[in-house]
Design a protein around this motif. Structure first.
Motif, mmCIF file in Angstrom:
data_model
loop_
_atom_site.group_PDB
_atom_site.id
_atom_site.type_symbol
_atom_site.label_atom_id
_atom_site.label_comp_id
_atom_site.label_asym_id
_atom_site.label_seq_id
_atom_site.Cartn_x
_atom_site.Cartn_y
_atom_site.Cartn_z
ATOM 1 N N PHE A 163 27.139 -4.175 -31.808
ATOM 2 C CA PHE A 163 28.229 -4.728 -31.014
ATOM 3 C C PHE A 163 27.695 -5.849 -30.143
ATOM 4 O O PHE A 163 26.693 -5.673 -29.451
ATOM 5 N N CYS A 164 28.337 -7.018 -30.179
ATOM 6 C CA CYS A 164 27.950 -8.089 -29.252
ATOM 7 C C CYS A 164 28.920 -8.027 -28.079
ATOM 8 O O CYS A 164 30.130 -8.254 -28.251
ATOM 9 N N ALA A 165 28.370 -7.720 -26.907
ATOM 10 C CA ALA A 165 29.216 -7.505 -25.730
ATOM 11 C C ALA A 165 29.884 -8.802 -25.283
ATOM 12 O O ALA A 165 30.981 -8.782 -24.724
ATOM 13 N N ILE A 166 29.229 -9.929 -25.545
ATOM 14 C CA ILE A 166 29.807 -11.204 -25.122
ATOM 15 C C ILE A 166 30.958 -11.592 -26.061
ATOM 16 O O ILE A 166 32.038 -11.949 -25.636
ATOM 17 N N CYS A 167 30.708 -11.483 -27.367
ATOM 18 C CA CYS A 167 31.751 -11.822 -28.347
ATOM 19 C C CYS A 167 32.819 -10.731 -28.462
ATOM 20 O O CYS A 167 33.886 -10.964 -29.021
ATOM 21 N N GLN A 168 32.471 -9.545 -27.976
ATOM 22 C CA GLN A 168 33.395 -8.406 -28.087
ATOM 23 C C GLN A 168 33.773 -8.098 -29.543
ATOM 24 O O GLN A 168 34.943 -7.919 -29.875
ATOM 25 N N GLN B 155 22.635 -13.748 -34.726
ATOM 26 C CA GLN B 155 22.161 -13.865 -33.353
ATOM 27 C C GLN B 155 23.200 -14.555 -32.480
ATOM 28 O O GLN B 155 23.820 -15.534 -32.907
ATOM 29 N N HIS B 156 23.314 -14.079 -31.256
ATOM 30 C CA HIS B 156 24.216 -14.745 -30.320
ATOM 31 C C HIS B 156 23.581 -16.063 -29.877
ATOM 32 O O HIS B 156 22.501 -16.057 -29.305
ATOM 33 N N CYS B 157 24.247 -17.197 -30.170
ATOM 34 C CA CYS B 157 23.695 -18.496 -29.783
ATOM 35 C C CYS B 157 24.142 -18.832 -28.366
ATOM 36 O O CYS B 157 25.340 -18.853 -28.072
ATOM 37 N N ASN C 120 27.656 -20.173 -27.455
ATOM 38 C CA ASN C 120 28.171 -18.964 -26.837
ATOM 39 C C ASN C 120 28.976 -18.091 -27.799
ATOM 40 O O ASN C 120 30.064 -17.610 -27.489
ATOM 41 N N SER C 121 28.407 -17.918 -29.004
ATOM 42 C CA SER C 121 29.006 -16.951 -29.915
ATOM 43 C C SER C 121 27.993 -16.555 -30.977
ATOM 44 O O SER C 121 26.946 -17.196 -31.119
ATOM 45 N N CYS C 122 28.307 -15.478 -31.671
ATOM 46 C CA CYS C 122 27.467 -15.066 -32.793
ATOM 47 C C CYS C 122 27.934 -15.878 -33.979
ATOM 48 O O CYS C 122 29.008 -15.638 -34.519
ATOM 49 N N THR C 123 27.163 -16.864 -34.384
ATOM 50 C CA THR C 123 27.695 -17.926 -35.235
ATOM 51 C C THR C 123 27.501 -17.752 -36.732
ATOM 52 O O THR C 123 28.114 -18.462 -37.518
HETATM 53 ZN ZN ZN Z 1 27.838 -12.862 -29.651
#
Ligand code: ZN
Ligand code: SAH
Ligand code: ZN
Ligand code: ZN
Ligand code: ZN
Length: 438
Positions: free
Chosen positions: A353-358, A366-368, A372-375
């Protein structure tokens, strides 16, 4: 030059697959192309050679001949007849239950003679009847009709997800494997509450399912072969009871036209919406299973959708199935209008789970910090390109001549016309990555 789809138009002529779609053929150097109608379901002329110029005058005789042709090109048994045949078939002792592999048909003893030179399977068990997708050959049309069946793991994942999200009814559009998993559990497990209605163009399934379980349907023109009665079956199914939430799950052939599919799905969504006042401005919950490189096309038609990282695997696809040694990455994803954070992906397969991207993402995504997202779109680890201001595939490099990222050995000239299949630039129809599935 190229071919593009204008879509379904009122008054279009019909082929055996329902109303034809309007296309336009643009020749090089020409301003306006010539419009014509062609079959909505078959991209291969060998399967359906329907063709008519838009401005063509069709004589009454030809129209009559065409109607007769369309009638004669319907399946030899009706759905009703197939249901009756099935009832008789299950009454037979095991030793008399045959399935003709050549005709892809359950045989009643009186018909054995006619199929005596054909290959057949014997002793068709109840378990086999519950898994028609295993009994039937997957259709193998190279262009649009190829059937790619979910690997068990992916099918089970989808069903578990559907149940955990609280859905109790599934409109299975071109997902016979999912439908059969649901039907099979429903018939065997007493406390299993999920129901499914299969909409598919593969009429062979009418041998195994009643009119309430299967509708012969063309998802490129939203055509119910069974007419108003089948329409009504679908409408009734979509009319949900209080605690029976409905989801549409579809896995279309992806040699097809996205806009034609989107237009049909919108019509199915509208049918759902019409069944009840209570939906307010909601959209019917949907999983559209399709390759990641169609993301922008799908979002064009359904801005509310987002793409999940989950890689859908198939059984009979040489390229996309799980190998014994290492994993081949499947390009097929789930697009959904449900909130991404609700779509829990299996940790055992590396999703986190990516907490930033939800949302749940694949292990190498990887979260860039800059984007500012998992691209990553394809499951591999992508890298950020500063001049492009975005993350790109690991195999790409920035080309100063083209002023964008590309493969190292690309040719530095832009093809301005987009690809005929996916609309993207940089390649032509013949090398479109979306066709590599066939
Ligand atoms: Zn992310
Ligand atoms: N993964 C799915 C099968 C996807 S293959 C599963 O395992 O259940 C695509 C499906 O779409 C096939 O079942 C095929 O018969 C169906 N299909 C192909 N063209 C269609 C059309 N024009 N209208 C409706 N269904 C179609
Ligand atoms: Zn036969
Ligand atoms: Zn980035
Ligand atoms: Zn270049």
């Amino acid at each position: 030059g190229g071919l593009s789809l204008l879509g379904a138009v009122p008054g279009a002529p019909s082929c055996p697959h329902g109303p034809a779609l309007l296309f336009v053929k643009i020749s090089q150097g020409q301003e306006e192309g010539r419009r014509f109608y062609a079959c909505s379901a078959c991209r291969d002329r060998k399967d359906c050679n329907f063709f008519q110029w838009e401005d063509e005058k069709v004589s009454a005789t030809r129209l009559a001949a065409r109607e007769e042709y369309n009638r004669n090109h319907q399946p030899s048994f009706t759905h009703r007849q197939n249901v009756e045949r099935y009832k008789n078939f299950v009454l037979l002792p095991l030793s008399k239950r045959r399935f003709c592999q050549e005709c892809q048909q359950l045989l009643l003893p009186a018909e054995w003679e006619k199929h005596s030179s054909h290959q057949f399977l014997c002793d068709i068990s109840a378990a086999q009847l519950r898994s028609p997708s295993q009994l039937l050959y997957p259709l193998e049309n190279k262009k649009t009709n190829a059937q790619y069946l979910f690997a068990d793991r992916s099918c089970q994942f989808l069903l578990d997800l559907i149940i955990s999200l609280g859905f109790r009814r599934v409109l299975s559009v071109g997902t016979p494997r999912l439908h059969e998993m649901i039907q099979s559990k429903a018939s065997q497990e007493e406390d299993f509450r999920v129901r499914s209605l299969l909409l598919d163009i593969d009429f062979r399934y009418s041998q195994f399912y009643t009119e309430d379980e299967f509708c012969h349907y063309n998802m490129f023109n939203h055509y119910f072969f069974g007419g108003e009665a089948a329409h009504e079956t679908c409408r009734k199914f979509l009319h949900q009871d209080k605690d029976e939430r409905i989801i549409m799950v579809t896995d279309p052939p992806f040699g097809g036209f996205v806009e034609a599919l989107a237009s049909s799905f919108k019509k199915l969504m509208a049918m759902w919406k019409d069944t009840e006042e209570g939906h307010n401005n909601q959209e019917m919950p949907t999983f559209w299973i399709f390759p990641y490189f169609f993301e922008s096309r799908i979002l064009e038609f359904f801005p509310s959708f987002s793409m999940m990282d989950y890689q859908v695997d198939y059984n009979n696809h040489a390229l996309y199935k799980h190998g014994k040694t290492g994993r081949r990455q499947s390009p097929v994803r789930i697009f959904t209008n449900l909130s991404p954070r609700m779509i829990v992906l299996p940790a055992e397969e590396g999703y986190r789970f990516c907490a930033i991207c939800q949302r749940y993402v694949s292990s190498d995504n990887q979260h860039c910090e800059i984007c500012n997202s998992c691209t990553s779109k394809d499951g591999r680890r992508w890298k950020h390109c500063v001049p492009c201001k975005k993350c790109v595939k690991p195999s790409w490099f920035h080309c100063n001549k083209c002023n964008c990222c590309a493969l190292e050995n690309h040719t530095c000239e832009k093809t301005d016309a987009g690809c005929f299949v996916c609309g993207k630039t940089g390649h032509k129809r013949s090398t479109c990555p979306s066709l590599s599935r066939s």
